[in-house]
Write a protein that holds these residues in place. Structure first.
Motif, PDB file in Angstrom:
ATOM      1  N   ASN A 100     -11.439  13.504  17.954  1.00 45.60           N
ATOM      2  CA  ASN A 100     -10.966  14.262  16.570  1.00 45.60           C
ATOM      3  C   ASN A 100      -9.681  13.598  16.328  1.00 45.60           C
ATOM      4  OD1 ASN A 100     -13.102  15.931  16.481  1.00 45.60           O
ATOM      5  ND2 ASN A 100     -12.004  17.491  17.568  1.00 45.60           N
ATOM      6  N   PHE A 101      -9.564  13.063  14.940  1.00 43.13           N
ATOM      7  CA  PHE A 101      -8.290  12.157  14.488  1.00 43.13           C
ATOM      8  C   PHE A 101      -7.607  12.996  13.450  1.00 43.13           C
ATOM      9  CE2 PHE A 101      -7.037   8.979  11.160  1.00 43.13           C
ATOM     10  CZ  PHE A 101      -5.802   8.466  11.784  1.00 43.13           C
ATOM     11  N   TYR A 102      -6.301  13.229  13.762  1.00 40.83           N
ATOM     12  CA  TYR A 102      -5.177  13.803  12.952  1.00 40.83           C
ATOM     13  C   TYR A 102      -4.345  13.097  12.564  1.00 40.83           C
ATOM     14  CZ  TYR A 102      -7.758  17.917  14.705  1.00 40.83           C
ATOM     15  OH  TYR A 102      -8.861  18.949  15.187  1.00 40.83           O
ATOM     16  N   VAL A 103      -3.735  12.852  11.382  1.00 40.89           N
ATOM     17  CA  VAL A 103      -2.498  12.395  10.664  1.00 40.89           C
ATOM     18  C   VAL A 103      -1.391  13.318  10.423  1.00 40.89           C
ATOM     19  CG1 VAL A 103      -1.667  10.612   8.994  1.00 40.89           C
ATOM     20  CG2 VAL A 103      -4.278  10.821   9.464  1.00 40.89           C
ATOM     21  N   THR A 104      -0.409  12.975  11.187  1.00 38.04           N
ATOM     22  CA  THR A 104       0.745  13.795  11.169  1.00 38.04           C
ATOM     23  C   THR A 104       2.183  13.122  11.057  1.00 38.04           C
ATOM     24  OG1 THR A 104       1.312  13.561  13.601  1.00 38.04           O
ATOM     25  CG2 THR A 104      -0.380  15.142  13.107  1.00 38.04           C
ATOM     26  N   GLY A 105       3.127  13.931  10.629  1.00 43.23           N
ATOM     27  CA  GLY A 105       4.380  13.080  10.149  1.00 43.23           C
ATOM     28  C   GLY A 105       5.458  14.251   9.791  1.00 43.23           C
ATOM     29  N   GLU A 106       6.667  13.627   9.516  1.00 42.17           N
ATOM     30  CA  GLU A 106       7.848  14.759   9.062  1.00 42.17           C
ATOM     31  C   GLU A 106       8.451  13.794   7.920  1.00 42.17           C
ATOM     32  OE1 GLU A 106      11.265  14.411   9.892  1.00 42.17           O
ATOM     33  OE2 GLU A 106      10.815  12.516  10.453  1.00 42.17           O
ATOM     34  N   SER A 107       9.366  14.636   7.168  1.00 47.16           N
ATOM     35  CA  SER A 107      10.265  14.265   6.065  1.00 47.16           C
ATOM     36  C   SER A 107       9.654  13.463   5.094  1.00 47.16           C
ATOM     37  CB  SER A 107      11.430  13.291   6.917  1.00 47.16           C
ATOM     38  OG  SER A 107      12.362  13.179   5.787  1.00 47.16           O
ATOM     39  N   TYR A 108       9.690  12.096   4.872  1.00 47.88           N
ATOM     40  CA  TYR A 108       9.234  11.255   3.886  1.00 47.88           C
ATOM     41  C   TYR A 108       7.567  11.284   4.151  1.00 47.88           C
ATOM     42  CZ  TYR A 108       8.894   8.255  -0.347  1.00 47.88           C
ATOM     43  OH  TYR A 108       8.639   7.643  -1.442  1.00 47.88           O
ATOM     44  N   ALA A 109       7.047  11.513   5.205  1.00 43.51           N
ATOM     45  CA  ALA A 109       5.671  11.512   5.383  1.00 43.51           C
ATOM     46  C   ALA A 109       4.973  12.440   4.477  1.00 43.51           C
ATOM     47  CB  ALA A 109       5.485  11.891   7.180  1.00 43.51           C
ATOM     48  N   GLY A 110       5.764  13.422   3.917  1.00 38.87           N
ATOM     49  CA  GLY A 110       5.022  14.212   2.747  1.00 38.87           C
ATOM     50  C   GLY A 110       4.630  13.473   1.807  1.00 38.87           C
ATOM     51  N   MET A 111       5.203  12.098   1.607  1.00 38.53           N
ATOM     52  CA  MET A 111       4.534  11.101   0.360  1.00 38.53           C
ATOM     53  C   MET A 111       3.472  10.447   1.226  1.00 38.53           C
ATOM     54  SD  MET A 111       5.651  11.561  -2.577  1.00 38.53           S
ATOM     55  CE  MET A 111       5.536  10.018  -3.320  1.00 38.53           C
ATOM     56  N   TYR A 112       3.709   9.907   2.336  1.00 36.98           N
ATOM     57  CA  TYR A 112       2.970   8.841   2.949  1.00 36.98           C
ATOM     58  C   TYR A 112       1.556   9.593   3.341  1.00 36.98           C
ATOM     59  CZ  TYR A 112       6.842   6.115   3.814  1.00 36.98           C
ATOM     60  OH  TYR A 112       8.149   5.192   3.815  1.00 36.98           O
ATOM     61  N   ILE A 113       1.488  10.684   4.062  1.00 35.80           N
ATOM     62  CA  ILE A 113       0.367  11.038   4.610  1.00 35.80           C
ATOM     63  C   ILE A 113      -0.607  11.526   3.616  1.00 35.80           C
ATOM     64  CG2 ILE A 113      -0.455  13.156   6.051  1.00 35.80           C
ATOM     65  CD1 ILE A 113       1.807  12.871   7.922  1.00 35.80           C
ATOM     66  N   PRO A 114      -0.272  12.281   2.542  1.00 38.57           N
ATOM     67  CA  PRO A 114      -1.466  12.578   1.518  1.00 38.57           C
ATOM     68  C   PRO A 114      -1.896  11.464   0.969  1.00 38.57           C
ATOM     69  CG  PRO A 114       0.576  14.057   1.190  1.00 38.57           C
ATOM     70  CD  PRO A 114       1.065  13.155   2.320  1.00 38.57           C
ATOM     71  N   TYR A 115      -1.201  10.459   0.778  1.00 41.53           N
ATOM     72  CA  TYR A 115      -2.128   9.068   0.001  1.00 41.53           C
ATOM     73  C   TYR A 115      -2.767   8.586   1.157  1.00 41.53           C
ATOM     74  CZ  TYR A 115       0.358   8.978  -4.487  1.00 41.53           C
ATOM     75  OH  TYR A 115       0.850   9.356  -5.684  1.00 41.53           O
ATOM     76  N   ILE A 116      -2.256   8.335   2.561  1.00 46.66           N
ATOM     77  CA  ILE A 116      -3.158   7.927   3.666  1.00 46.66           C
ATOM     78  C   ILE A 116      -4.348   8.702   3.716  1.00 46.66           C
ATOM     79  CG2 ILE A 116      -3.277   7.658   6.093  1.00 46.66           C
ATOM     80  CD1 ILE A 116      -0.145   6.972   5.924  1.00 46.66           C
ATOM     81  N   THR A 117      -4.266   9.795   3.641  1.00 47.90           N
ATOM     82  CA  THR A 117      -5.441  10.939   3.879  1.00 47.90           C
ATOM     83  C   THR A 117      -6.417  10.611   2.890  1.00 47.90           C
ATOM     84  OG1 THR A 117      -4.052  12.428   4.998  1.00 47.90           O
ATOM     85  CG2 THR A 117      -6.241  13.182   4.409  1.00 47.90           C
ATOM     86  N   GLN A 118      -5.834  10.458   1.550  1.00 45.41           N
ATOM     87  CA  GLN A 118      -6.831  10.356   0.360  1.00 45.41           C
ATOM     88  C   GLN A 118      -7.400   8.970   0.599  1.00 45.41           C
ATOM     89  OE1 GLN A 118      -6.316  10.910  -4.187  1.00 45.41           O
ATOM     90  NE2 GLN A 118      -5.140   9.193  -3.598  1.00 45.41           N
ATOM     91  N   GLY A 119      -6.683   7.905   0.776  1.00 45.12           N
ATOM     92  CA  GLY A 119      -7.396   6.476   1.029  1.00 45.12           C
ATOM     93  C   GLY A 119      -8.391   6.480   2.127  1.00 45.12           C
ATOM     94  N   LEU A 120      -8.245   7.211   3.380  1.00 44.69           N
ATOM     95  CA  LEU A 120      -9.232   7.310   4.435  1.00 44.69           C
ATOM     96  C   LEU A 120     -10.310   8.090   3.820  1.00 44.69           C
ATOM     97  CD1 LEU A 120      -7.037   7.916   7.481  1.00 44.69           C
ATOM     98  CD2 LEU A 120      -7.796   5.857   6.800  1.00 44.69           C
ATOM     99  N   ALA A 121     -10.252   9.156   3.237  1.00 46.68           N
ATOM    100  CA  ALA A 121     -11.339  10.009   2.912  1.00 46.68           C
ATOM    101  C   ALA A 121     -12.180   8.897   1.717  1.00 46.68           C
ATOM    102  CB  ALA A 121     -10.865  11.273   2.037  1.00 46.68           C
ATOM    103  N   GLN A 122     -11.448   8.349   0.899  1.00 43.76           N
ATOM    104  CA  GLN A 122     -12.292   7.670   0.054  1.00 43.76           C
ATOM    105  C   GLN A 122     -12.951   6.419   0.798  1.00 43.76           C
ATOM    106  OE1 GLN A 122      -9.126   6.246  -2.399  1.00 43.76           O
ATOM    107  NE2 GLN A 122      -9.326   7.913  -3.997  1.00 43.76           N
ATOM    108  N   LYS A 123     -12.387   5.860   1.720  1.00 37.47           N
ATOM    109  CA  LYS A 123     -13.383   4.755   2.443  1.00 37.47           C
ATOM    110  C   LYS A 123     -14.206   5.319   3.271  1.00 37.47           C
ATOM    111  CE  LYS A 123      -9.804   1.055   2.316  1.00 37.47           C
ATOM    112  NZ  LYS A 123      -8.918   1.584   1.293  1.00 37.47           N
ATOM    113  N   ALA A 124     -13.804   6.455   4.285  1.00 40.79           N
ATOM    114  CA  ALA A 124     -14.927   7.494   4.945  1.00 40.79           C
ATOM    115  C   ALA A 124     -15.364   6.555   6.178  1.00 40.79           C
ATOM    116  CB  ALA A 124     -16.077   7.854   4.065  1.00 40.79           C
TER     117      ALA A 124
END
Length: 244
Positions: free
Chosen positions: A54-78
């Motif tokens: 099971n894979f989770y992406v986590t972070g804090e502070s400016y990761a509030g910008m990074y993580i949603p975009y990273i997650t969207q990218g991973l979901a699109q590539k799948a």
């Protein structure tokens, strides 16, 4: 017993131990997501046994910008380049910045400092904070202007110590990443050798949590706030946890 593996990714490239020619520094959050996908591909090629975890992406502070975009990218590539599905099970963002235009306004800073009781009974400090919040300088650079004002007030009453902007009830004993205990430890020659950093002549000699150059390039090509991306992730069925 359940084991948890916690790989720590230093990104965007150019911060921490990571390095690349300036021309390769990311210019927007989509490029951040693309780089993370490349990292994940490399990680799984070295540790293929973890692909099913099971894979989770986590972070804090400016990761509030990074993580949603990273997650969207991973979901699109799948899938990974070899066709293996990316076993993305959710994201966690703590104290995240999702929309600076909403979260980092000078008016909001002044109101927070007042209503949180930060200044105690110092009515003059409260008045000064509200006055500062209306200046062009504070409106342009709310975080630094308002924090510097509040921290100067705090230092004057607490033997020069600073407060943490993540939790105003806690103090910090350093001024930036290079001077922190973590920065000194990660810049130490023995640590760099243990992490196999020192063998590369292009690697930075000093570990830095942030980079003004990386930040300026990213800011100059500002991506839309990530609060516009979060609903897309949620609609895709990816669990989202936001914490403070």
């Amino acid at each position: 017993m359940r084991a948890i593996y916690l790989p720590t990714v230093e990104q965007p490239v150019g911060v921490g131990y990571s390095f690349a020619p300036t021309s390769d520094f990311v210019k927007n959050e989509t490029e951040v997501a693309d780089d993370f996908y490349d990292f994940l591909t490399g990680f799984y090629s070295i540790f293929p046994e973890t692909k099913s975890y099971n894979f989770y992406v986590t972070g804090e502070s400016y990761a509030g910008m990074y993580i949603p975009y990273i997650t969207q990218g991973l979901a699109q590539k799948a899938k990974l380049p070899d066709g293996t599905p990316i076993n993305l099970n959710g994201i966690l963002v703590i104290d995240g910045l999702f929309n600076a235009a909403i979260q980092e306004t000078s008016d909001l800073f002044a109101k927070f400092l007042d209503e949180s009781g930060f200044f105690g009974n110092d009515a003059n400090a409260k008045k000064s904070a509200y006055a500062l919040s209306q200046t062009p300088e504070a409106r342009k650079d709310a975080f630094n202007r308002m924090y510097d004002f509040a921290n100067a007030w705090y230092k004057g009453r607490n033997a020069g110590r600073s407060f943490s902007y993540y939790n105003i009830e806690k103090e910090v004993t350093y001024t930036d990443g290079r001077e922190s205990a973590m920065g000194r430890y990660l810049s130490d020659a023995r640590t760099r050798e243990d992490f196999h950093v020192s063998s590369n002549p292009s690697a930075p000699t000093v570990w830095q949590e942030c980079s003004d150059q990386v930040g300026s390039i990213l800011d100059a090509n500002e991506s839309p706030p990530s609060d516009k991306v979060l609903p897309v992730i949620i609609d895709a069925g990816i669990p989202v946890t936001l914490a403070v």
